[in-house]
Design an enzyme around this catalytic site. Structure first.
Site, PDB file in Angstrom:
ATOM      1  N   SER A  72     -23.429   2.073  80.869  1.00  0.00           N
ATOM      2  CA  SER A  72     -23.029   2.573  82.000  1.00  0.00           C
ATOM      3  C   SER A  72     -24.365   2.470  82.970  1.00  0.00           C
ATOM      4  O   SER A  72     -25.501   2.077  82.311  1.00  0.00           O
ATOM      5  CB  SER A  72     -22.776   4.007  81.856  1.00  0.00           C
ATOM      6  OG  SER A  72     -23.767   4.895  81.672  1.00  0.00           O
ATOM      7  N   LYS A  73     -24.321   2.951  84.008  1.00  0.00           N
ATOM      8  CA  LYS A  73     -25.504   2.891  85.036  1.00  0.00           C
ATOM      9  C   LYS A  73     -26.556   3.361  84.536  1.00  0.00           C
ATOM     10  O   LYS A  73     -27.820   3.020  84.856  1.00  0.00           O
ATOM     11  CB  LYS A  73     -24.997   3.513  86.505  1.00  0.00           C
ATOM     12  CG  LYS A  73     -24.174   2.562  87.405  1.00  0.00           C
ATOM     13  CD  LYS A  73     -24.446   2.978  88.853  1.00  0.00           C
ATOM     14  CE  LYS A  73     -23.781   2.148  89.731  1.00  0.00           C
ATOM     15  NZ  LYS A  73     -22.518   2.516  89.938  1.00  0.00           N
ATOM     16  N   ARG A  74     -26.578   4.621  83.995  1.00  0.00           N
ATOM     17  CA  ARG A  74     -27.855   5.196  83.491  1.00  0.00           C
ATOM     18  C   ARG A  74     -28.552   4.548  82.252  1.00  0.00           C
ATOM     19  O   ARG A  74     -29.644   4.760  82.161  1.00  0.00           O
ATOM     20  CB  ARG A  74     -27.367   6.564  82.976  1.00  0.00           C
ATOM     21  CG  ARG A  74     -26.905   6.840  81.523  1.00  0.00           C
ATOM     22  CD  ARG A  74     -26.293   8.030  81.430  1.00  0.00           C
ATOM     23  NE  ARG A  74     -25.342   8.019  80.065  1.00  0.00           N
ATOM     24  CZ  ARG A  74     -25.608   7.655  78.896  1.00  0.00           C
ATOM     25  NH1 ARG A  74     -26.890   8.070  78.449  1.00  0.00           N
ATOM     26  NH2 ARG A  74     -24.857   7.741  78.133  1.00  0.00           N
ATOM     27  N   GLY A  86     -29.397   1.566  83.050  1.00  0.00           N
ATOM     28  CA  GLY A  86     -30.304   0.548  83.710  1.00  0.00           C
ATOM     29  C   GLY A  86     -29.328  -0.696  84.191  1.00  0.00           C
ATOM     30  O   GLY A  86     -28.027  -0.340  84.376  1.00  0.00           O
TER      31      GLY A  86
END
Ligand code: GLU
Length: 469
Positions: A241-243, A245
């Site tokens: 996911s986005k977290r 990177g």
């Protein structure tokens, strides 16, 4: 003539956003399997959902694929252009008695949903067994008349045999009230018409494989082989996911990864060939078998990716790297003066071994782009005591006449100079480096001098000896 038994694979992205590395890896596995078997690799843009599909996403996906060097063996198919063909297949299913018109109203459907939930079963339509050919102006959907008993086997090439209980499958809507085809129907009709023999995709589609198998059978079509590959997870084992990177292929490009390194790395996410870490596209094609894809989710490992990229940068053509690095500097707003290009061309091969990404390569070559007089960092200024300044003056005089301005002779000259001075190179090396680079990263002394050239190197040393007031 194409061999009727030949493998046909496809990548079928929905254009609702960027091409992520999960999709890119799916595309790559499809390509590799086609190459491995001497088959064909196709692309189909699944833009049947007109509301969620955008032209910019289509562009982003092709841009990502282009960058990665993944191209189909034929023009891409755009699913929404095939809606008539999808409706034709539904007409066939109706004629075969394997689909039915369902006139259930929205309120009735809601009531049935409540009841089904309470009884712990899937939604069933009262129209399945009614004879209702006349619409009489009423709205209807067309549903698939699948079996409600027994089981459907998906003999997956990665997951192994997976069994689905048919009583747990509701009668899928094939055409909506406005006559538009639904996703599972469109996939089956297109895969069939495109001659797809192997459907290789993310395992979030495993449940669809059961429904799709039933539609194939109802149309008396051959069911393709399915291979559902585990999704890519982040380094911590959680779904990417986005977290974690970067996710979009374009972000990896922007972070300084080379496309061939990315291909190599992606191929190894969930597949491998013994201990082979770095391999060519030809080797990947020769070795890749979908049956060797592992069942467990692969984890994105930045250290490994950086290592792979470093190997590719090391072996990359210098002119190409210079061009890439020039663009990175330009993008960063670094002034590129007349001497910049030859100096970057000289510096790039000398520093590339150390770079994990082309952004790092830009960091490592920045020193050649600085303009005289350099602003020296505090560390260097501290090192420039009178003794060191005197020594650098004598060194400049020694270096000035060196014939061959290249690492071996410069290295020898520096060593001979240190010996003559009766000190180790360490006594003035750091100061010289600082004077040549202003404190920005720089390679070993001989390489730094070579990259800068004679005139610029001596000029930078002289600037330090007599700083402007
Ligand atoms: N369009 C689907 C997706 O992007 C893939 C469907 C398929 O490969 O069958 O997730």
């Amino acid at each position: 003539m194409t061999d009727p038994s030949a493998v046909v694979t496809r990548f079928a992205p929905s254009p609702t956003g960027d091409l992520h590395i999960g999709g890119a890896r799916t595309a790559l596995f499809n390509l590799l399997f086609a190459r491995h078997t001497g088959g064909r690799f196709l692309i189909r843009v699944e833009d049947t959902d007109r509301e969620r599909s955008t032209a910019s996403a289509v562009q982003a996906i092709f841009k990502g694929l282009d960058w990665l060097g993944i191209a189909a063996d034929a023009e891409p198919v755009f699913q929404h252009t095939r809606a008539n063909r999808h409706r034709e297949a539904v007409a066939d299913l109706l004629a075969l008695g394997r689909a039915y018109r369902d006139f259930t109203t929205a309120d009735e459907l809601e009531a049935e949903r409540v009841e089904a939930r309470a009884e712990g079963r899937v939604v069933r339509s009262a129209w399945r067994d009614r004879d209702a050919d006349q619409a009489d102006g009423r709205l209807f959907v067309v549903r698939f008349k699948g079996p409600h008993e027994g089981e459907t086997l998906v003999d997956d090439l990665v997951k192994g045999p997976v069994r689905f209980q048919n009583k747990e499958l509701d009668d899928l809507v094939l055409l909506r009230t406005d006559g538009t085809p639904t996703y599972n129907l469109a996939v089956v009709v297109d895969d069939h018409d495109m001659g797809v023999t192997h459907v290789i995709r993310g395992d979030d589609h495993l449940n669809n494989a059961a429904r799709q198998s039933l539609i194939y059978q109802a149309l008396d079509w051959t069911v393709p082989r399915f291979a559902h590959i585990p999704l890519i997870h982040g380094p911590d084992g959680a779904k990417l996911s986005k977290r974690h990177g970067a996710q979009a292929v374009g972000e990896f490009a922007g972070m300084g990864y080379l496309p061939e390194a990315m291909r190599n790395y992606l191929a190894r996410l969930g597949w491998g060939h013994g201990d082979s870490e770095i391999f060519t596209d030809e080797q990947a094609a020769e070795w890749f078998d979908i049956a060797d894809v592992v069942k467990a989710p692969a984890r994105l490992d930045w250290a490994k990716l950086n290592h792979v990229n470093q190997q590719y940068i090391r072996n990359a053509d210098d002119a190409r790297l210079t061009a890439i690095v020039t663009e990175v500097h330009r993008g960063r707003g670094v002034a590129l003066h007349d001497a910049a290009l030859p100096r970057l061309a000289a510096a790039t091969p000398l520093v590339k071994e150390a770079a994990h990404t082309t952004l790092e390569l830009a960091d490592l070559t920045l020193f050649v782009l600085l303009t005289r007089p350099l602003t020296l960092d505090d560390k260097t200024l501290k090192r420039l005591d009178p003794e060191t300044l005197g020594r650098l003056g004598r060194l400049a005089a020694t270096l000035a006449p060196v014939k061959d301005w290249a690492p071996p002779s410069l290295e020898a000259a520096i060593r001979a100079f240190a010996e003559a001075e009766g000190v180790g190179v360490g006594r003035f090396g750091a100061a010289l480096r600082g004077v040549l680079s202003g404190g920005t990263p720089a390679p070993d002394l001989a390489s730094a001098l070579t990259a800068l050239g004679r005139e610029e190197s001596l000029g930078r040393i002289h600037d330090a000896l007599s700083p402007a007031a």
